[in-house]
Design an enzyme around this catalytic site. Sequence first.
Site, PDB file in Angstrom:
ATOM      1  CB  ILE A 372      -0.950   0.009   1.215  1.00  0.00           C
ATOM      2  CG1 ILE A 372      -1.836  -1.258   1.182  1.00  0.00           C
ATOM      3  CG2 ILE A 372      -1.816   1.275   1.241  1.00  0.00           C
ATOM      4  CD1 ILE A 372      -2.711  -1.452   2.405  1.00  0.00           C
ATOM      5  CD  GLU A 414       3.034  -0.936   4.072  1.00  0.00           C
ATOM      6  OE1 GLU A 414       3.861  -1.855   4.337  1.00  0.00           O
ATOM      7  OE2 GLU A 414       3.166  -0.137   3.115  1.00  0.00           O
TER       8      GLU A 414
END
Length: 491
Positions: A372, A414
Amino acid sequence: MTIFMKPPSEKISQLKPHYAWIIALSIMLIFLIISGIELFVSYNTAIQKASEQIQATSFLTAEWLGTSFDTPRYILKDVSNEINPAEIQYPSDNPYQHLERTNHIIRKAQTNSNVLFLGIFDKECTITHTSIGSNLGQNFKDFEYCSLVFQEPIEVFKMSNMFVSTTNKMNVTMSYPVIAPDGEMAGFVLAGLDLSFFQQWLDRLDKAEGMVVSIFDVNQSLIARTPFIANAIGNRLDDPIFYQFATSSDTSTLTFRVTSPIDGINRMWTFRRVQDQPFIVVSGVSTQKTLSAWRVKLVVYLIGNFLLIAITLFAVQKFNYSQQLAKSMENLANTDLLTGLTNRRSFIEMLQRRIEEADRYKQTFSIIMCDIDHFKLVNDSHGHDVGDLVLVAFAEIAQSEMRTSDTVARWGGEEFIVLLPHTNQHMGFELGERLRKILAETPIHSTIRISVSLGVSEYQEHDNGNTLIKRADDALYRAKNQGRNRTEIAT
Ligand code: GH3
Ligand code: MG
Ligand code: MG
């Protein structure tokens, strides 16, 4: 193979208990059936054995009864053969001969203790000689034995029904005719027999425990019984089955079960007619005694089966519980706690298996490494908890955008990784782009939007997990460097 590792799935934990229950119930059913058959067989065996026992005893008793009248028969026949038919008259015209004959029958009567009376009767049923010194010249034609004598066939032994004498003894009479040279009946010889020897014989009978042996006459009066019950002797047994048996002549033996009207005990009974004689032997064995061993077995089997069922139910529950526990432990070990996705450890195992399969079957597959973009900013502007929610939302979207055969795993933080079986890098690229575009177009949580950078690598011969992941990682790094929110294929 489990594709998406969601928290412990209901389906998996229910399937196994289902089988465990089927196996357990089958085992219980088999035991119940076996016990049932065994109990049924042993019940019948016990009944059969008791039935054979009472039949054997009644047979023995009837046989003995049949022969017990042999001596009186000889006595009657002797007297009948020796007497001159002309002697049979009273008063006698030859007192000396009369005395001789009287003494003769007294001696004959003394040879058998059961002979209470021995007499000679003329054809009018008037007594002409007697062993007991009374009733001389008296006529007895109204007595049953007298009419019996004249019934065809003539030249056979005739036995009267039982009667109770004036001395309170149970008697029967037995007669044999005296035939004159012209073939006509000149009279008959009659013995009065005491039946108390029936009781003496029964008392000495070696019988099984709980067994009853009785002797009845054809009018259903009890003559003798073991165990002895004084006030039952002489009583009439008013029982319909017995009545039917006693009055029908074609049944020689009958076995059945009923409660005794004499002592109220339920027994198995057998009736046996004594050949040519007015007696019936009834022997019975207590149902309670017969089935006592079987009842113990029944209780043991019931307890055994109950315990078996209880133990089986307990074991199945324990088994299912531990199965469930093991399953959820396994799920837990393979699952990322926050997103519910496959975790890194489990993904590496999966990847290893996929590499082995790809080598063996010459199949290809790809992986996508996904990170991300600027996730730190999400945390910084919305807080760590919201950051977590964004990660969960991403996991859901990624899973729904990939195919069911693909595995999305959380690589760490992430970063996510996707395994795409039977997929080359171009298809992998398309799939990555599809995910990337969706995220770019719509907010992921509330108004928060994120973008992702992706790196795709396809399995090459001689690749191992590390080299394959390294190439995807490099592609991802390139995507980041080239401005993020893009997908790169490994070179
Ligand atoms: P880049 O585009 O270069 O990937 O920037 P980035 O901010 O996403 O990357 P960086 O590695 O600098 O920061 C990753 C951040 O992700 C840092 C860390 O706090 C956050 N993070 C990692 N794991 C979790 C988590 O489980 N929950 C939350 N809320 N944040 C996490
Ligand atoms: Mg990162
Ligand atoms: Mg990042």
